[in-house]
Design an enzyme around this catalytic site. Structure first.
Site, PDB file in Angstrom:
ATOM      1  N   CYS A  52       0.630  -1.540  -0.002  1.00 25.65           N
ATOM      2  CA  CYS A  52      -0.300   0.289  -0.150  1.00 25.65           C
ATOM      3  C   CYS A  52       0.665   1.534   0.326  1.00 25.65           C
ATOM      4  O   CYS A  52       0.455   1.599  -0.240  1.00 25.65           O
ATOM      5  CB  CYS A  52      -1.131  -0.592   1.461  1.00 25.65           C
ATOM      6  SG  CYS A  52      -1.159  -1.838   1.274  1.00 25.65           S
TER       7      CYS A  52
ATOM      8  N   CYS B   9     -12.874  -1.014   8.287  1.00 23.24           N
ATOM      9  CA  CYS B   9     -12.238  -1.406   6.925  1.00 23.24           C
ATOM     10  C   CYS B   9     -12.610  -0.389   6.210  1.00 23.24           C
ATOM     11  O   CYS B   9     -12.688  -0.422   5.507  1.00 23.24           O
ATOM     12  CB  CYS B   9     -12.560  -2.382   7.220  1.00 23.24           C
ATOM     13  SG  CYS B   9     -12.378  -3.945   8.235  1.00 23.24           S
ATOM     14  N   SER B  10     -10.730  -0.715   5.605  1.00 25.84           N
ATOM     15  CA  SER B  10     -11.128   1.241   4.236  1.00 25.84           C
ATOM     16  C   SER B  10     -12.000   0.306   3.332  1.00 25.84           C
ATOM     17  O   SER B  10     -12.101  -0.530   3.170  1.00 25.84           O
ATOM     18  CB  SER B  10      -9.434   0.850   3.915  1.00 25.84           C
ATOM     19  OG  SER B  10      -8.682  -0.167   3.924  1.00 25.84           O
TER      20      SER B  10
ATOM     21  N   ILE C 229     -12.333  -1.623  -0.997  1.00 25.53           N
ATOM     22  CA  ILE C 229     -12.199  -2.124  -1.408  1.00 25.53           C
ATOM     23  C   ILE C 229     -12.344  -1.170  -3.646  1.00 25.53           C
ATOM     24  O   ILE C 229     -13.417  -0.235  -3.421  1.00 25.53           O
ATOM     25  CB  ILE C 229     -12.279  -3.318  -2.308  1.00 25.53           C
ATOM     26  CG1 ILE C 229     -12.212  -4.022  -1.017  1.00 25.53           C
ATOM     27  CG2 ILE C 229     -11.962  -3.535  -3.957  1.00 25.53           C
ATOM     28  CD1 ILE C 229     -12.430  -5.530  -1.107  1.00 25.53           C
TER      29      ILE C 229
ATOM     30  N   LYS D  54     -10.650   5.336   4.492  1.00 23.72           N
ATOM     31  CA  LYS D  54     -12.305   5.039   5.100  1.00 23.72           C
ATOM     32  C   LYS D  54     -12.988   4.851   4.332  1.00 23.72           C
ATOM     33  O   LYS D  54     -13.776   4.638   4.048  1.00 23.72           O
ATOM     34  CB  LYS D  54     -11.810   4.953   6.395  1.00 23.72           C
ATOM     35  CG  LYS D  54     -13.324   4.923   7.179  1.00 23.72           C
ATOM     36  CD  LYS D  54     -13.658   3.261   7.606  1.00 23.72           C
ATOM     37  CE  LYS D  54     -14.967   2.743   7.575  1.00 23.72           C
ATOM     38  NZ  LYS D  54     -15.586   2.667   6.227  1.00 23.72           N
TER      39      LYS D  54
ATOM     40  N   HIS E  41      -9.465   3.300  -0.733  1.00 22.15           N
ATOM     41  CA  HIS E  41      -7.853   3.010  -0.823  1.00 22.15           C
ATOM     42  C   HIS E  41      -7.479   1.515  -1.938  1.00 22.15           C
ATOM     43  O   HIS E  41      -7.817   0.965  -1.527  1.00 22.15           O
ATOM     44  CB  HIS E  41      -8.192   1.719   0.628  1.00 22.15           C
ATOM     45  CG  HIS E  41      -6.735   1.016   0.895  1.00 22.15           C
ATOM     46  ND1 HIS E  41      -4.786   2.332   0.086  1.00 22.15           N
ATOM     47  CD2 HIS E  41      -6.284   0.567   1.790  1.00 22.15           C
ATOM     48  CE1 HIS E  41      -4.560   1.535   0.507  1.00 22.15           C
ATOM     49  NE2 HIS E  41      -4.627   0.639   1.690  1.00 22.15           N
TER      50      HIS E  41
END
Ligand SMILES: [Zn+2]
Lengths: 419, 140
Positions: free
Chosen positions: A92, A240-241, A243, A362, A366
């Site tokens: 990342c 969670c961030s 997709i 978030k 991402h």
């Protein structure tokens, strides 16, 4: 840590809309969107003839899209053939690394102007496939066979932080709530809704369907409900961030050519990169990222600045716990003390240290390899005073920072920006 | 005749696991112990190791309970209604290792705690007629 041998300016920055774009948009389409957006932000214009190289950050087009060798492909699309077009990978942190290498190449005198690209198209794979690709950024020899997923590793780190410092699930939730408040003000974000708005629309939908309406008093009730399923304890879906498919583009120029492009360059005065053992079990401390602390140490030393000098920061909130740990690793707060500051509103847009005004990973999204460059896009906008909607901070930003973490913390890149 | 010493490779380490032994390497120069095995001691930059067997006792350093698992764990039947616990264990000998933690209530992770004493439990899975052995732990 020496100063850069030559000053390096950020003279333009832009990004594609982040979201689920496949198959309507793939890597080349996303990258061209980002390029055009960045070109539009260069005051006096920029042309591919002005540019010496294209540095591409991408995590895993190989596995997401069955396409390696992305550098020359991206360069060609914007008229940079036959100039150098390397690709950089650090999970990342891939485009954070591309940015850092571009800074170093310009400072060294090898190049005068570089286009930095960050690009990732993840939704070509179904969610289970994405989860498996992301897992390759962690240790596939020992962690993966033991069942570790990407959220699982951050859940594991969160358990250690909760145990040592008493961090609570409400503390984690506050990070997500704050970042969604920012993301709703960002027209480029994937989810432009606050968590409260999502809660209300969920209630409205249940009412319309004639179902029982939950008696959620506030966002916390909603976030503790079945509407926010557990992914990897203590992390739920809203920890969670996302997709995401997306791209970002940065134009960097040496001090002697920067004025050709703009009268108000933003100088990159500090760059740092650190590493850590890939496996959590090989690290001494599970409540902090040594790669972040090392990257920050280098960047602070190069710029001569201290944590208290930084006015805003985009940190790598791939999971809510990661934002809390980042605030401590970057030296803004003592270890274990960041949650108190978050609770007091210090990191909100109108607080003393706005964090992730973009909405963060978030809410903005991402696209892993594009995230590092996208961090710099938000800093560029905030320092220029051109952040959209109601997102612009209310003071003049003269000193800012970006923090880009790779995988479960094996790589970190930190940059400092000054006017 | 002395026994032939296995090379300090990942495959040797995994072969020990398959034979239900948790083995590490110990630096003969400085005494540092490595699990999983390493050939090079990064404390003194020498490759002068000997195999040592771990007691298998340790404590939970950190853990999670996973509802959206890896394909292997999904195949084993874990999922939304049957989460599994991934843990990092600090062995009594010092090193930390990753492993599945069993014998706990995965659906009530609040009942699992950091520092909880554990002991090694080798986990067998039947895959296509063959038995796979993985490193795991259970409450001591
Ligand atoms: Zn040694």
């Amino acid at each position: 840590m020496a100063k850069l041998a030559r000053k390096v300016a950020l003279v333009g920055a832009g990004m594609s809309k982040f979201g689920r774009h496949f198959p309507n948009k793939r890597n080349p389409d996303l990258w061209i969107d980002a390029w055009l957006d960045a070109v539009s932000k260069v005051d006096n214009g920029i042309n591919s003839k002005d540019i010496d190289a294209c540095y591409v950050g991408n995590y895993s087009s190989d596995l997401f899209n069955h396409q390696g060798h992305l550098g020359p492909q991206m360069a060609n699309l914007v008229g940079l053939t036959p100039k150098p077009a390397p690709r950089f990978e650090g999970a990342c942190a891939s485009s954070g690394i591309a940015l850092r290498q571009a800074v170093i190449a310009i400072a060294s005198g090898v190049h005068d102007v570089i286009a930095v690209s960050g690009v990732e198209c993840m939704t070509e794979l179904p969610t289970t496939g994405v989860t498996d690709v992301l897992a390759t950024a962690s240790d596939s020899l020992f962690e993966y066979p033991a069942g570790a997923t990407f959220p699982g590793l951050y859940g594991t780190l969160a358990s250690a932080h909760m145990h040592k410092y008493g961090t609570t699930i409400e503390d984690l939730m506050r990070v997500g709530i704050k970042n969604h408040e920012n993301g709703r003000e960002n027209p480029y974000a994937q989810m432009q809704q606050s968590i409260k708005e999502m809660m209300e629309s969920k209630k409205a939908r249940l009412e319309k369907e004639g179902k029982d309406i939950p008696d959620w008093k506030d966002e916390f009730d909603f976030l503790k409900s079945r509407s926010n399923p557990m992914i990897a304890y203590p992390l739920r879906l809203f920890d969670c961030s996302l997709i995401t498919d997306g791209a970002a583009c940065l134009f960097l120029a040496a001090d002697n050519v920067a004025k050709k492009f703009t009268d108000t360059p933003i100088w990159i005065t500090g760059t740092g990169q650190g590493s850590a053992a890939l496996s959590l079990h090989d690290r001494d401390d599970l409540t902090s990222f040594i790669a972040s602390r090392e990257a920050a140490r280098q960047a602070y030393q190069m710029s001569g600045l201290k944590p208290k000098d930084i006015q805003i920061c985009e940190v790598h909130d791939c999971f809510t716990i990661a934002e809390i740990v980042a605030l401590e690793d970057l030296g803004f707060y003592e270890r274990g003390k960041a949650v108190e500051a978050i609770k007091n509103g210090e990191t909100k847009r109108d607080g003393v240290l706005p964090i992730n005004t973009s909405g963060g990973l978030k809410s903005k999204g991402h696209p892993v390899g594009a995230t590092g460059a996208a961090h710099a896009v938000e800093i560029f906008k905030q320092m220029r005073g051109i952040a959209e909607r109601n997102r612009q901070v209310k003071f003049d930003v003269e000193k800012a920072m970006t923090h880009n973490l790779g995988g479960s913390g094996g790589t970190c890149v930190v940059h400092i920006y000054e006017k | 005749m002395s026994e032939i010493v296995k090379d300090f490779t990942i495959e040797s380490y995994l072969e020990y696991i398959r034979n239900k032994k948790l083995m590490g390497s110990k630096c003969k120069d400085c005494g540092e112990t490595y699990v999983p095995v390493r050939k090079l001691c990064t404390k003194c930059n020498t490759a002068n190791m000997e195999w040592v067997e771990m007691s298998g006792k340790g404590k939970v350093a950190a853990f999670t309970s996973i509802t959206v698992g890896t394909p292997f764990f999904v195949e084993k039947g874990y999922g939304r209604n049957k989460p599994y616990c991934f843990s990092v264990i600090k062995l009594d000998e010092g090193p930390m290792v990753s492993g599945q933690l069993v014998g706990v209530d995965e659906s009530k992770p609040e009942t699992i705690s950091v520092d909880m004493p554990v002991k090694v439990k080798f986990l067998e899975t039947e895959i296509k007629g063959e038995t796979r052995v993985d490193l795991g732990f259970e409450p001591a």
